[in-house]
Write an enzyme that holds these catalytic residues in place. Sequence first.
Site, short mmCIF file in Angstrom:
data_model
loop_
_atom_site.label_atom_id
_atom_site.label_comp_id
_atom_site.label_asym_id
_atom_site.label_seq_id
_atom_site.Cartn_x
_atom_site.Cartn_y
_atom_site.Cartn_z
N ARG A 3 -10.44 13.26 7.59
CA ARG A 3 -9.28 13.97 7.10
C ARG A 3 -8.00 13.20 7.33
NH1 ARG A 3 -9.28 18.43 10.13
NH2 ARG A 3 -7.50 17.96 11.41
N HIS A 291 -11.29 16.09 18.62
CA HIS A 291 -9.81 16.06 18.67
C HIS A 291 -9.30 16.61 20.01
CE1 HIS A 291 -9.08 14.79 14.53
NE2 HIS A 291 -10.07 15.57 14.17
N ASP A 354 -13.29 20.27 12.97
CA ASP A 354 -13.49 19.18 12.02
C ASP A 354 -13.68 17.85 12.74
OD1 ASP A 354 -10.83 19.23 12.93
OD2 ASP A 354 -10.25 17.90 11.31
N GLU A 355 -14.22 16.90 12.04
CA GLU A 355 -14.31 15.51 12.50
C GLU A 355 -14.85 15.37 13.92
OE1 GLU A 355 -10.86 13.55 9.70
OE2 GLU A 355 -10.26 14.40 11.61
N ALA A 356 -15.85 16.19 14.25
CA ALA A 356 -16.48 16.13 15.57
C ALA A 356 -17.58 15.07 15.53
CB ALA A 356 -17.02 17.49 15.96
#
Length: 545
Positions: A3, A291, A354-356
């Site tokens: 993202r 994050h 997200d984006e893990a």
Amino acid sequence: MPRRRAPHHSTRPRARLPRLLGALLLAASGVGAAAAEAAPAPPGPRAAADPLKRVVPAPASVTSGKNPYTIGGGTRIRVPRDSAAARRVGDQLAALLRPSTGHPLPVTTADGPDGIRLRLATTGPEARGLGAEGYRLRTDARSVTLTARASAGLFHGMQTLRQLLPATVESRTRQSGPWQVPGGTITDVPRYAYRGAMLDVSRHFFTVEQVKRYIDQLALYKINKLHLHLSDDQGWRIAVDSWPRLATYGGSTQVGGGRGGHYTKDDYREIVRYAQSRYLTVVPEIDMPGHTNAALASYAKLNCDGVAPPLYTGTQVGFSSLCVAKEVTYDFVDDVIRELAELTPGPYLHIGGDEAHSTSHADYVAFMDRVQPVVAKYGKTVIGWHQLTGARPAKGAIAQYWGLTGREKEVTEAARAGTRIILSPANRAYLDMKYTKDTPLGLDWAGLVEVRQSYGWDPGNYLKDAPSTAILGVEAPLWSETISTSDHIEYLAFPRLAGIAELGWSPAARHDWDAFRERLGAQGPRWSVLGIDYYRSPQIPWAGR
């Protein structure tokens, strides 16, 4: 696709001229601004010939009349006797109009057939079809009558009334009139209940006053949700009493290594209060399990190996993860969600997700199974980025979509199974995308997003094979890898934010690029008076150029 990809080079705009004085509902941030340069625009907008038809977002129904109302020295603002909320809207309207018009504009509960009349109607034909946020604005030579079922509708109608007056009404000094409201009737209700904007205060920290300024700009376009991204790898921005180092240490820096910052609980309460006064609901986000470097750096015990990593000031993503196997992780999550829920009167709490990339799929599913019930335990509805649909979304959960195609099978299946969706397609709604290759701020991983690209989609049919009833609304996120001032926020948000606001508010039948670009062009002088630093897209016929 990630993202938020790191920028390829440093992006900083050249210095700009100082901004003009802001208007009511624009709190001074102490930051200079002015218009950034762009390619020359076509001639001024033809839509300005009919003031009733230059409003953004486009109203549901407009009927032009013959006789305008002129605001003068004898104008009174009449409000209901039994509604403190309506009185506050009347006071806000008076505070907006007094400096520029020079008129006293007393706010009174005395009824009368003249002046600017604010009315609440919960039953009968006047209330029919208006819902919780709709309004009806009727104007003739004798009065302007603004009717709504609730004070939120009065406030939204007030934003329309602002746009019907000359742009100089936004000035904080006396201007020459006349101050005429065109005759006719506007009946207006929102298409979607959720119309949001997100501000990333983690990668770069923004002060309470800067957030308030953005709130005022959002309110002008009937945005009703402010999503605050409060934690990320680069910074933790909200005080948590049970884990104090999150803010004092985890919030001490930001992208590029500059001094960070955080909101005390009183700071956050003030943001919430201010947003409520503008009819915006704050949606806080704590991003996890990825994050999370700021949290992991603050407390070694949150790491699987018990070793705290250093603070991070870069812009890469996907490298951090909470330790799913440790029970202390869930003590941490419970404490953070509990304290944040106590501070947040709104119904939503966003858990990211997200984006893990550093969390295995099995661990991700297990983590979400543990965390979603915690949000419910503290009385909130869980929101997660659309990767949540690859786990097991809880009953009533909301997924926020940020993909590029609207064809992700897991998202569609979740929507068909009852998960509601907030749409934020990155190549349409992400405000941090560059307009062109020469845009001095922003990223380009989702493509170059000019105004037409941002406006040219329909939320109702965007997700392939998903029912339109699954769409809760739209949101325009603004990630802050490359921005650090209010000028930067405004340059990337405007004019695209107004288009996303229209997609969320206006009925699909009113979505028309040619009409929109004319109405958008008419907003330029208002933004200039307000000191909003906006991108002069060559796609738009800006008024006065």
